[in-house]
Motif scaffolding. Structure first.
Motif, PDB file in Angstrom:
ATOM      1  N   THR A 160      -3.043   4.502   2.445  1.00  0.00           N
ATOM      2  CA  THR A 160      -2.708   4.224   3.840  1.00  0.00           C
ATOM      3  C   THR A 160      -3.973   4.311   4.680  1.00  0.00           C
ATOM      4  O   THR A 160      -4.772   5.222   4.527  1.00  0.00           O
ATOM      5  CB  THR A 160      -1.684   5.262   4.346  1.00  0.00           C
ATOM      6  OG1 THR A 160      -0.520   5.203   3.511  1.00  0.00           O
ATOM      7  CG2 THR A 160      -1.283   4.968   5.783  1.00  0.00           C
ATOM      8  N   GLY A 161      -4.169   3.327   5.562  1.00  0.00           N
ATOM      9  CA  GLY A 161      -5.354   3.323   6.412  1.00  0.00           C
ATOM     10  C   GLY A 161      -6.575   2.734   5.742  1.00  0.00           C
ATOM     11  O   GLY A 161      -7.675   2.818   6.276  1.00  0.00           O
ATOM     12  N   ASP A 200       0.854  -1.196   0.000  1.00  0.00           N
ATOM     13  CA  ASP A 200       0.000   0.000   0.000  1.00  0.00           C
ATOM     14  C   ASP A 200       0.887   1.241   0.000  1.00  0.00           C
ATOM     15  O   ASP A 200       2.117   1.156  -0.077  1.00  0.00           O
ATOM     16  CB  ASP A 200      -0.980  -0.031   1.180  1.00  0.00           C
ATOM     17  CG  ASP A 200      -0.304   0.175   2.532  1.00  0.00           C
ATOM     18  OD1 ASP A 200       0.941   0.266   2.599  1.00  0.00           O
ATOM     19  OD2 ASP A 200      -1.025   0.259   3.547  1.00  0.00           O
ATOM     20  N   GLU A 201       0.286   2.424   0.103  1.00  0.00           N
ATOM     21  CA  GLU A 201       1.056   3.670   0.027  1.00  0.00           C
ATOM     22  C   GLU A 201       2.071   3.804   1.154  1.00  0.00           C
ATOM     23  O   GLU A 201       3.114   4.435   0.991  1.00  0.00           O
ATOM     24  CB  GLU A 201       0.102   4.871   0.033  1.00  0.00           C
ATOM     25  CG  GLU A 201      -0.699   5.005  -1.250  1.00  0.00           C
ATOM     26  CD  GLU A 201      -1.703   6.139  -1.217  1.00  0.00           C
ATOM     27  OE1 GLU A 201      -1.931   6.716  -0.114  1.00  0.00           O
ATOM     28  OE2 GLU A 201      -2.256   6.466  -2.278  1.00  0.00           O
ATOM     29  N   SER A 202       1.774   3.202   2.313  1.00  0.00           N
ATOM     30  CA  SER A 202       2.709   3.277   3.440  1.00  0.00           C
ATOM     31  C   SER A 202       3.865   2.304   3.290  1.00  0.00           C
ATOM     32  O   SER A 202       4.911   2.462   3.900  1.00  0.00           O
ATOM     33  CB  SER A 202       1.975   2.979   4.755  1.00  0.00           C
ATOM     34  OG  SER A 202       1.654   1.586   4.845  1.00  0.00           O
ATOM     35  N   ASP A 218       5.139  -3.251  -5.865  1.00  0.00           N
ATOM     36  CA  ASP A 218       4.558  -1.959  -5.507  1.00  0.00           C
ATOM     37  C   ASP A 218       3.987  -1.331  -6.775  1.00  0.00           C
ATOM     38  O   ASP A 218       3.763  -2.034  -7.768  1.00  0.00           O
ATOM     39  CB  ASP A 218       5.600  -1.059  -4.825  1.00  0.00           C
ATOM     40  CG  ASP A 218       6.831  -0.827  -5.706  1.00  0.00           C
ATOM     41  OD1 ASP A 218       6.772  -1.122  -6.926  1.00  0.00           O
ATOM     42  OD2 ASP A 218       7.840  -0.332  -5.176  1.00  0.00           O
ATOM     43  N   THR A 255      -0.300  -7.468   7.101  1.00  0.00           N
ATOM     44  CA  THR A 255       0.911  -6.785   7.551  1.00  0.00           C
ATOM     45  C   THR A 255       1.974  -7.843   7.803  1.00  0.00           C
ATOM     46  O   THR A 255       1.782  -8.739   8.628  1.00  0.00           O
ATOM     47  CB  THR A 255       0.634  -5.979   8.840  1.00  0.00           C
ATOM     48  OG1 THR A 255      -0.429  -5.055   8.576  1.00  0.00           O
ATOM     49  CG2 THR A 255       1.868  -5.221   9.282  1.00  0.00           C
ATOM     50  N   GLU A 268       3.812  -0.639   4.393  1.00  0.00           N
ATOM     51  CA  GLU A 268       3.795  -1.527   5.557  1.00  0.00           C
ATOM     52  C   GLU A 268       2.744  -2.625   5.462  1.00  0.00           C
ATOM     53  O   GLU A 268       2.822  -3.631   6.146  1.00  0.00           O
ATOM     54  CB  GLU A 268       3.566  -0.714   6.835  1.00  0.00           C
ATOM     55  CG  GLU A 268       4.675   0.288   7.109  1.00  0.00           C
ATOM     56  CD  GLU A 268       4.400   1.140   8.323  1.00  0.00           C
ATOM     57  OE1 GLU A 268       3.328   0.969   8.949  1.00  0.00           O
ATOM     58  OE2 GLU A 268       5.245   1.986   8.644  1.00  0.00           O
ATOM     59  N   ASN A 269       1.730  -2.407   4.638  1.00  0.00           N
ATOM     60  CA  ASN A 269       0.662  -3.390   4.461  1.00  0.00           C
ATOM     61  C   ASN A 269       0.637  -3.820   3.008  1.00  0.00           C
ATOM     62  O   ASN A 269       1.071  -3.087   2.120  1.00  0.00           O
ATOM     63  CB  ASN A 269      -0.685  -2.780   4.855  1.00  0.00           C
ATOM     64  CG  ASN A 269      -0.655  -2.209   6.254  1.00  0.00           C
ATOM     65  OD1 ASN A 269      -0.405  -2.913   7.219  1.00  0.00           O
ATOM     66  ND2 ASN A 269      -0.874  -0.908   6.368  1.00  0.00           N
TER      67      ASN A 269
END
Length: 197
Positions: free
Chosen positions: A160-161, A57-59, A147, A117, A61-62
């Motif tokens: 993110t989120g 994802d954009e972060s 990515d 995650t 991290e996931n």
């Protein structure tokens, strides 16, 4: 004359053997099953998982679990995937696979994307995953992590989120907009009918 015929046959046989001899000792790559894209293919008891990959994802991290599923069993199938990092289970994703062909991980699709995650996972690397269908043995594969560098995967990079609640909220908004549009069309039709009368 007979000697010439015999020698011609011997030369022809030697040429034929020389031209095809490589296939006698070397494996033919075209006979090997492979995934023709960046993901991997897995088959578990009549359930086919195609082009499986994780998209960050954009972060970063996931990871969005992206794959196509082909279920020709005639009934829904449950599939669990355990992702590991450095030998320890880090994440688990569960899916109910409808009959027919289904795409998972597409935010614009019918199935809600599932994020996992996995600490230490990075784009360009692979993650070990264990696929298990109810009542079947686990099947292990290494899953590529990608990515949005390649344009064909940018739609699968989630914000993110991102959460299922976001998807449901978006779906409700779309349903409300559709309802409002249909009401508007209905009112326009009624007004047109009244003007005609």
């Amino acid at each position: 004359m007979k000697i010439r015929i015999a020698s011609s046959i011997a030369i022809a046989a030697a040429l034929a053997l020389g031209a095809t001899g490589c296939s006698l000792i070397a494996p033919q790559g075209t006979l090997e099953h492979y995934a023709p894209s960046d993901g991997i293919d897995v088959t578990i008891a009549n359930l086919d998982v195609r082009n499986m990959m994780l998209v960050a994802d954009e972060s970063g991290e996931n990871f969005n679990v992206v794959f196509g599923a082909v279920n020709l069993t005639g009934a829904e199938q449950d599939l669990a995937i355990s992702f590991t990092s450095e030998g320890a289970q880090k994440a688990r994703a569960e899916f109910t696979i409808p009959t027919g062909n289904t795409l998972f991980g597409n935010p614009a699709g019918e199935e809600t994307p599932v994020l996992v995650t996995i600490p230490g996972a990075k784009p360009g690397a692979t993650v070990d995953a264990y696929f298990q269908k109810t009542g079947e043995e686990e099947v292990r594969h290494s899953i590529p992590v990608l990515d949005g560098t390649l344009p064909e995967y940018r739609d699968y990079v989630l914000p993110t989120g991102f959460s299922e609640a976001d998807v449901k909220s978006s779906e409700k908004k779309l349903e409300a907009e559709d309802e409002a549009a249909s009401q508007s069309t209905t009112n326009d039709d009624q007004e047109a009918t009244e003007e005609t009368n």
